[in-house]
Design an enzyme around this catalytic site. Structure first.
Site, PDB file in Angstrom:
ATOM      1  N   HIS A 224      10.808  -1.263  -3.104  1.00  0.00           N
ATOM      2  CA  HIS A 224      11.779  -0.325  -3.681  1.00  0.00           C
ATOM      3  C   HIS A 224      12.161  -0.717  -5.108  1.00  0.00           C
ATOM      4  CE1 HIS A 224      14.425   2.979  -3.626  1.00  0.00           C
ATOM      5  NE2 HIS A 224      15.065   2.773  -2.492  1.00  0.00           N
TER       6      HIS A 224
ATOM      7  N   ASP B  72      -4.469  14.867   2.121  1.00  0.00           N
ATOM      8  CA  ASP B  72      -5.719  14.997   2.871  1.00  0.00           C
ATOM      9  C   ASP B  72      -6.724  14.005   2.297  1.00  0.00           C
ATOM     10  OD1 ASP B  72      -8.077  15.697   4.094  1.00  0.00           O
ATOM     11  OD2 ASP B  72      -7.956  17.831   3.607  1.00  0.00           O
TER      12      ASP B  72
END
Length: 434
Positions: free
Chosen positions: A158, A375
């Site tokens: 983070h 994808d």
């Protein structure tokens, strides 16, 4: 469920990072983020049997080669954070890349109420193991199931990226894997130009480096609010149309306040933070694919003893977001101290978080990020999730597969979870399975 690690290696950018880009300075927004890793898992059903999966994860695999290529664009991810200097040493040390085998079929994992703790096996990092020079900034675990299905676990520090950064990286990686081209993915690395580092302290969530070292027992469950539930909630409100997200947030916050009341036998003050993505909201607007942490905090508070109905929560949360989004337009102002619009809510939150008489809650939305568009060559994912994390009163909200419902990952003290599940609003509107 058992997960066996088959291989582990460091993956480096296909083109070495030039010396001129060796030192990447973090912004003050990066400084403010908690010391932790951000997890995400994308799940893919079998496509053309096991053959397609095997071609993706074999030694000369498509996923690894495309990862090498996209890391050339997202080069800081292959470096290491030097906290004394508050910069990323873009030394191409590499991201950790693992391939694992899972001894169940994908539908066995998802075809029931998901056990969040089991999902942690699909990532290879501890949530709190971040910010040391030896900690990788990105860990990827590709999990293959008996049916030929796949789960891609991503764990990103983070300190250098938020959910928007992770979404841009994953979308870029998937695009390269499928098309062998990264032409459309152009991250911007100007965050520190707009928000120069100031040596600020991060949000003190005090996350242990290892889950087993936590000083409390945590529990994580997913609560799904489908299209019908959200429509019913909207019909309960009057006034202007309210977003699905704020309707769900209102139910969740109301329930958490109810849990706190049941525990303490009285109505205490409650303070809520909601991160707001700054991209597209500043003047001039920051690019969508700006790398780093570019978010501020919208805050809302309920006073001790205040009696709030559902509509009141909806109005309070919606007003908080609208006000902060309006303020965001001045963040880049040179005439005013625009940075205070970002910093001041963090400072207020830090102070409130340490107040033992305040019920502190954090809600973060990952809705509208294109996780379901990733994808890699096996089709789009059928589900996305986080994992169990050692937090109290943290809620991560994500779109469901259809994009019409919201899945709320609720992280609580384990002793509070049963009280939360018994809340009337949760019983009425949430379901617990994928």
């Amino acid at each position: 469920m058992k997960v066996q690690i088959l291989s582990k290696k460091f993956v480096k950018p296909s083109t070495p990072t030039p010396p001129s880009l060796r030192n990447y300075k973090i912004s003050f927004a990066d400084e403010l983020t908690p010391t932790m890793n951000v997890p995400l898992i994308l799940y893919y059903p079998a496509s053309n049997g096991n053959t397609a999966t095997t071609s993706l994860v074999s030694d000369s695999n498509q996923l690894k080669r495309s990862l090498e290529r996209i890391l050339t664009r997202f080069y800081p991810l292959a470096g290491r954070y030097i906290k004394q200097s508050r910069l990323i040493d873009c030394n191409d040390q590499g991201v950790v890349y693992l391939v694992a085998k899972v001894n169940v079929q994908l539908h066995d994992l998802l075809g029931q109420e998901v056990e969040a703790g089991e999902l942690n096996q699909l990532i290879s990092c501890e949530i709190g193991a971040a910010d040391e020079a030896s900690d990788p900034l990105l860990v990827i675990q590709v999990n293959t199931f008996e049916c030929g299905g796949l789960a891609v676990g991503v764990c990103c520090s983070h300190r250098i990226g938020d959910a928007s950064t992770i979404a841009s990286f994953i979308y870029g990686w998937a695009t390269v894997s499928q098309t062998n081209s990264s032409d459309g993915i152009c991250p911007s690395f100007d965050a520190a130009t707009f928000f120069p580092g100031r040596g600020l302290d991060n949000l003190p969530f005090n996350i242990p480096r290892s889950m087993k070292d936590a000083d409390f027992k945590s529990a994580t469950k997913m609560f799904a609010f489908n299209k019908k539930a959200i429509s019913t909630l909207r019909a309960m409100c009057h006034g202007p149309r309210v977003s699905s997200l704020q309707l769900v947030n209102a139910i969740l916050w109301k329930a958490l306040i109810g849990v706190d009341h049941a525990k303490h036998g009285r109505s205490r003050a409650s303070f809520l933070i909601q991160p707001v993505n700054l991209r597209g909201k500043t003047n001039p607007p920051l690019p969508q694919h700006t790398f780093g942490n570019l978010w501020g905090l919208a805050t809302a508070q309920v006073r001790a003893g205040e009696n709030m109905a559902f509509q009141d929560f909806v109005d309070l949360l919606g007003g908080s977001i609208r006000k902060y989004v309006k303020d965001c337009g001045n963040v880049l102002s040179k005439e005013e101290d625009g940075y205070k619009i970002v910093i001041d809510p963090f400072m207020k939150s830090n102070k409130t978080m340490s107040d033992s008489e305040v019920n502190f809650c954090s809600f973060t939305s990952w809705c509208k990020f294109p996780f379901y568009e990733a994808d890699f060559g096996l089709g789009k994912p059928i589900w996305s999730s986080v994992v169990k994390m050692p937090f109290k009163n943290l809620v991560i909200l994500m779109d469901d597969k259809e994009g019409e419902g919201i899945e709320a990952w609720v992280h609580l003290d384990a002793a509070d979870m049963s009280l939360f599940e018994e809340d009337s609003g949760i019983i009425a509107f949430a379901t617990f399975s994928v």
